[in-house]
Motif scaffolding. Structure first.
Motif, short mmCIF file in Angstrom:
data_model
loop_
_atom_site.label_atom_id
_atom_site.label_comp_id
_atom_site.label_asym_id
_atom_site.label_seq_id
_atom_site.Cartn_x
_atom_site.Cartn_y
_atom_site.Cartn_z
N ASN A 23 42.86 25.62 26.31
CA ASN A 23 43.78 25.30 26.95
C ASN A 23 44.22 26.11 28.32
N PRO A 24 43.23 26.11 29.23
CA PRO A 24 43.41 26.97 30.61
C PRO A 24 44.51 26.56 31.31
N SER A 25 45.31 25.60 31.09
CA SER A 25 46.51 25.32 31.76
C SER A 25 47.69 26.32 31.39
N SER A 26 47.47 27.13 30.45
CA SER A 26 48.47 28.01 29.82
C SER A 26 48.03 29.54 30.49
N VAL A 27 46.90 29.58 31.06
CA VAL A 27 46.39 30.90 31.64
C VAL A 27 46.74 30.86 33.22
N SER A 28 47.54 31.82 33.43
CA SER A 28 48.05 31.83 34.81
C SER A 28 47.35 33.08 35.40
N THR A 29 46.89 34.10 34.69
CA THR A 29 46.36 35.39 35.15
C THR A 29 45.49 35.75 34.00
N LEU A 30 44.42 36.79 34.82
CA LEU A 30 43.27 37.24 33.86
C LEU A 30 43.18 38.70 34.45
N THR A 31 43.35 39.48 33.53
CA THR A 31 42.95 40.80 33.50
C THR A 31 41.77 41.37 33.28
N LEU A 32 40.77 42.05 34.06
CA LEU A 32 39.55 42.43 33.96
C LEU A 32 39.51 44.00 33.92
N LEU A 33 39.18 44.66 32.78
CA LEU A 33 39.46 46.02 32.42
C LEU A 33 37.87 46.71 32.11
N LEU A 34 37.51 47.66 32.95
CA LEU A 34 36.26 48.45 32.56
C LEU A 34 36.79 49.65 31.62
N THR A 35 36.14 49.64 30.55
CA THR A 35 36.57 50.62 29.77
C THR A 35 35.57 51.83 29.65
N THR A 36 34.31 51.48 30.17
CA THR A 36 33.24 52.54 30.29
C THR A 36 32.73 52.39 31.62
N PRO A 37 32.42 53.54 32.33
CA PRO A 37 31.79 53.41 33.77
C PRO A 37 30.45 52.54 33.87
N ILE A 38 30.42 51.89 34.96
CA ILE A 38 29.12 51.10 35.19
C ILE A 38 28.48 51.94 36.37
N PRO A 39 27.00 51.52 36.48
CA PRO A 39 26.26 52.36 37.56
C PRO A 39 26.67 52.44 38.86
N GLU A 40 26.71 53.62 39.54
CA GLU A 40 27.15 53.55 40.82
C GLU A 40 26.64 52.74 41.58
N GLY A 41 27.58 52.07 42.72
CA GLY A 41 26.92 51.14 43.57
C GLY A 41 26.93 49.63 43.15
N TYR A 42 27.52 49.44 41.71
CA TYR A 42 27.85 48.26 41.13
C TYR A 42 29.15 47.76 40.93
N GLY A 43 29.57 46.70 40.52
CA GLY A 43 30.75 46.20 40.27
C GLY A 43 30.74 45.10 39.25
N ILE A 44 31.89 44.55 38.46
CA ILE A 44 31.81 43.64 37.88
C ILE A 44 32.66 42.43 38.36
N ALA A 45 32.01 41.08 38.68
CA ALA A 45 32.67 40.04 39.15
C ALA A 45 32.85 39.24 37.84
#
Length: 186
Positions: A23-45
């Protein structure tokens, strides 16, 4: 609002992790949360994909320097999405240089332009609703629409009520996004 966290655990650079959103019509926002660090020089898309799940559309990214963010999906106003029962959210570890390019491609002005267009269309439709018989012919053959002097106040009151009650008015329209191929494993 939905929160996506820990979906990147165990991922290698370039790998995807997917989750289904029903039911994506009911989802207006999404929060992306890092709970542990990732390798330097990288990100999560974070991307989404709609049936037939062939392309990925960029939603946003986080990194160690900015470990969380909330992204507007545009799903409620996107007819290609809000008519679907399911979309897939893909999480991918990528080099920060790639993410900078994707983020720069995101054009916030385009999203606001689309939202403004929806507001203008709503106002125009409200104005036209006052005239049942057609336009009045004025001097030099120009057409005129006769409306009450307080129509802006009436429209604004109606618009505010919709704004408070309806996610369709609180979520901006879909944005232009960078496309990417959806992996066959998703």
């Amino acid at each position: 609002q939905m929160c996506i966290r820990d979906r990147y655990m165990g991922l290698q650079v370039g790998d995807y992790s997917t989750t289904d959103i029903f039911n994506p019509s009911s989802v207006s926002t999404l929060t992306l949360l890092l709970t542990t660090p990732i390798p330097e020089g990288y990100g999560i898309a974070m991307y989404y994909s709609a049936p037939p799940f062939e392309n990925l559309e960029f939603l946003g990214a986080v990194a160690n320097s900015r470990p969380s963010d909330t992204f507007t999906t545009g799903f409620p106003l996107n007819p290609e999405i809000n008519s679907q029962q399911l979309v897939k959210i893909a999480i991918k570890i990528e080099p920060l240089e790639n993410l900078k390019t994707l983020v720069q491609c995101y054009d916030n002005n385009s999203m606001m332009r689309e939202y403004s267009k929806k507001v203008a269309e709503n106002l125009y439709n409200f104005m036209v609703s006052y005239h049942k018989e057609g336009l009045i012919q004025g001097p030099a053959g120009q057409d005129y629409l006769v409306i009450p002097s307080n129509f802006i106040d009436k429209w604004y009151e109606k618009f505010e009520n919709k704004y408070r009650l309806c996610l369709l008015y609180t979520s901006p329209s879909p944005r232009d996004r960078q496309k990417s191929r959806m992996p066959s494993s998703a």
